[in-house]
Design an enzyme around this catalytic site. Structure first.
Site, PDB file in Angstrom:
ATOM      1  N   ARG A   1      47.357  50.497  49.525  1.00  0.00           N
ATOM      2  CA  ARG A   1      47.720  48.863  49.222  1.00  0.00           C
ATOM      3  C   ARG A   1      48.665  48.455  50.380  1.00  0.00           C
ATOM      4  NH1 ARG A   1      47.900  45.827  43.688  1.00  0.00           N
ATOM      5  NH2 ARG A   1      46.778  44.379  44.777  1.00  0.00           N
TER       6      ARG A   1
ATOM      7  N   ASP B   1      42.477  36.397  40.448  1.00  0.00           N
ATOM      8  CA  ASP B   1      42.657  37.429  40.081  1.00  0.00           C
ATOM      9  C   ASP B   1      41.301  37.973  38.822  1.00  0.00           C
ATOM     10  OD1 ASP B   1      44.612  39.204  40.917  1.00  0.00           O
ATOM     11  OD2 ASP B   1      45.802  38.025  39.152  1.00  0.00           O
TER      12      ASP B   1
ATOM     13  N   ARG C   1      58.531  38.699  36.557  1.00  0.00           N
ATOM     14  CA  ARG C   1      59.273  37.973  36.520  1.00  0.00           C
ATOM     15  C   ARG C   1      60.972  37.926  36.134  1.00  0.00           C
ATOM     16  NH1 ARG C   1      55.338  36.429  38.818  1.00  0.00           N
ATOM     17  NH2 ARG C   1      54.789  36.023  41.340  1.00  0.00           N
TER      18      ARG C   1
ATOM     19  N   SER D   1      51.943  37.523  35.629  1.00  0.00           N
ATOM     20  CA  SER D   1      53.275  38.043  36.462  1.00  0.00           C
ATOM     21  C   SER D   1      54.705  36.982  35.786  1.00  0.00           C
ATOM     22  CB  SER D   1      52.759  36.832  37.376  1.00  0.00           C
ATOM     23  OG  SER D   1      51.304  37.076  37.962  1.00  0.00           O
TER      24      SER D   1
ATOM     25  N   GLN E   1      53.256  36.727  45.833  1.00  0.00           N
ATOM     26  CA  GLN E   1      53.957  38.162  45.710  1.00  0.00           C
ATOM     27  C   GLN E   1      54.434  38.095  46.966  1.00  0.00           C
ATOM     28  OE1 GLN E   1      51.784  41.654  45.381  1.00  0.00           O
ATOM     29  NE2 GLN E   1      51.083  41.643  43.148  1.00  0.00           N
TER      30      GLN E   1
HETATM   31  C1  S3P Z   1      50.578  37.807  41.060  1.00  0.00           C
HETATM   32  C2  S3P Z   1      50.366  37.562  42.262  1.00  0.00           C
HETATM   33  C3  S3P Z   1      49.077  38.245  43.293  1.00  0.00           C
HETATM   34  C4  S3P Z   1      47.945  38.047  42.020  1.00  0.00           C
HETATM   35  C5  S3P Z   1      48.563  39.384  41.426  1.00  0.00           C
HETATM   36  C6  S3P Z   1      50.217  39.234  41.263  1.00  0.00           C
HETATM   37  C7  S3P Z   1      51.653  37.642  41.435  1.00  0.00           C
HETATM   38  O1  S3P Z   1      48.923  38.590  44.249  1.00  0.00           O
HETATM   39  O2  S3P Z   1      46.769  38.955  42.478  1.00  0.00           O
HETATM   40  O3  S3P Z   1      47.779  40.022  40.259  1.00  0.00           O
HETATM   41  O4  S3P Z   1      52.610  38.123  39.801  1.00  0.00           O
HETATM   42  O5  S3P Z   1      52.962  37.240  42.130  1.00  0.00           O
HETATM   43  P1  S3P Z   1      48.560  37.983  45.492  1.00  0.00           P
HETATM   44  O6  S3P Z   1      50.222  37.716  45.785  1.00  0.00           O
HETATM   45  O7  S3P Z   1      49.203  39.530  46.706  1.00  0.00           O
HETATM   46  O8  S3P Z   1      47.473  37.169  46.286  1.00  0.00           O
END
Ligand code: S3P
Length: 445
Positions: free
Chosen positions: A136, A331, A39, A35, A183
């Site tokens: 998705r 996750d 970013r 993550s 996300q």
């Molecule tokens: C993530 C947010 C999560 C996570 C993904 C990474 C991110 O998803 O499952 O592996 O980097 O913002 P969601 O925001 O759909 O829960």
């Protein structure tokens, strides 16, 4: 000996894993947080001047992000873990790419990028991904962005990629998200950067807050209200390049935490793990199960809490989890299901229907694979019920191209009698390219 061989059924690799005959011992360095890596690349690209990134994850997902932003004008040095340099394009300055932006397998790349693309007027973008990503749901970010004035087209009512985006001047909104999703939150906050006024997202429970932290570090004004789980960004900040140090990914460490907890006699030391409280649900759940995990050398590195983790084998007991804890370990549920197989009693995981729209339907795939190995596991509409204390037998399994499934089943395989094969095992390289090497080194398989 772990072996990776070409698959008979797919153009991919099958891994063969024998049972772990011995306890697991060793020190592990885990790859950078996925993550935070995404970013850092994105904000580096949007900022003025140079951003340096130490510890970037070299997985396939961040590579997709880097390729997309390179196509829009950012200069990104060759990706490595030591030092990556991003020469920013500047907020509002991204260039219209001549080709299609390919997010590969990465939901984070596609969803966060949509917020950026939708808010850059006078440019046209097309975005796609692999088979999994094209199935998705994107409506969760498309709908609020359209509410802000975005123009986005796609299959199935503009909800599935490939998507086409014509950038617009957007209006600020206060979005009440029906799901706790970083996300979704991040896509809207990133769109809010290029929107005059204040853009707010309120979520039902707090999701990971890496965007809020990093946006502030780059110079944006981000106000958070912990009571209501709200974050507000003020439009048109000056973003300046920063030095980012990416901690190890707790979602990758989770495989070793569970492996160390369930393989008798084991002791593992995992260095440099990000322990941001929006991500440490796995530590809470394993503690409820009686795991022996200690946090050592707790420190803050570049605005994120970090620690070294020590795990020793212990007897596990079942637990029940749900509610606000779920976004903090979203996750890690596949590997938690493996831990539950070796815990005394019945573990119940609820409020986790989001797992059905990850890289695979993780509830269905984990329930089917562990059932095939002899576990007592039932799929619930929004979770799993697992009665532990039995034993597993080796089986022929498939990752369904989902990295976290491939790695979770590999840990389960070590505790099975007989050999397990996992088809499409190379999926691990999405977030953990050296996973099978590390498994080999600590398990002496
Ligand atoms: C993530 C947010 C999560 C996570 C993904 C990474 C991110 O998803 O499952 O592996 O980097 O913002 P969601 O925001 O759909 O829960």
């Amino acid at each position: 000996m772990i072996t990776l061989q070409p698959s008979d059924r797919h153009q991919s690799l099958t891994v063969t894993i024998p049972p772990a005959g011995v306890s697991l011992q060793g020190t592990l360095q885990i790859p950078g947080d996925k993550s935070i890596s995404h970013r850092a690349l994105m904000l580096g690209a949007l900022a003025e001047g140079e951003t340096t990134i130490q510890g970037l994850l070299l997985g396939e997902d961040p590579r997709s992000t880097a390729a997309c932003f390179t196509a829009m004008g950012a200069q990104i040095s060759e990706l490595n873990t030591e030092l990556v340099t991003v020469t920013g394009i500047g907020l509002g300055q991204i260039q219209e790419p001549v080709g299609i932006l390919d997010a590969g397998n990465s939901g984070t790349t596609m969803r966060l990028m949509l917020g950026i693309l939708a808010s850059h007027p006078d440019r046209f973008f097309t975005v796609t991904g692999d088979d999994s990503l094209r199935s998705r749901p994107m409506s969760r970010v498309v709908n609020p962005l359209v509410e802000m004035g975005a123009q986005i087209w796609g299959r199935k009512g503009n909800s599935l990629a490939p998507l086409a985006v014509r950038g617009q001047e957007l209006q600020p909104i206060h979005y009440h998200s029906p799901i706790a999703s970083a996300q979704v939150k991040s896509a809207i906050l990133l769109a809010g950067l290029m929107t005059y006024g204040r853009t707010t997202v309120t979520e039902p429970a707090l999701s990971r807050d890496h965007s809020e932290r990093m946006l502030r570090a780059f110079g944006a004004q981000v106000d958070v209200d912990p009571e209501t789980h709200s974050a507000t960004v003020t439009g048109y900040p000056t973003l300046k390049g920063q030095q980012v140090i990416v901690p190890g990914d707790i979602s990758s460490a989770a495989f070793w935490l569970v492996a160390g907890a369930i393989v008798p006699g084991s002791e593992l030391y995992i260095e440099n793990v990000g322990v941001n409280s929006t991500r440490t649900g796995i530590l809470v759940a394993l503690e409820l199960m009686g795991a022996d995990i200690t946090l050592e050398n707790q420190r803050e590195v570049a605005g994120e809490p970090v620690a070294d983790l020590r795990v020793k084998h212990s007897k596990l007991i079942a637990c029940e989890i749900g509610g606000d804890l779920i976004p903090r370990l979203i996750d890690e549920i596949p590997i938690l299901a493996v831990a539950a197989v070796f815990a005394q009693g019945t573990t119940i995981i609820r409020d986790a229907a989001e797992l059905r729209v990850k890289e695979s339907d993780r509830l269905q795939v984990m329930a089917a694979a562990l059932t095939k190995m002899g576990a007592n596991i039932t799929e619930l509409p929004d979770g799993l019920e697992i009665t532990g204390g039995g034993s597993l037998v080796g089986a022929e399994l498939d990752s369904y191209t989902d990295h976290r499934i491939a790695m979770s089943l590999a840990i389960a395989a070590m505790m099975a009698t007989g050999t397990t094969t996992i088809d499409r095992a190379e999926a691990a390289s999405i977030s953990y390219p050296t996973f099978f090497d590390s498994l080999q080194s600590i398990a002496k398989l």
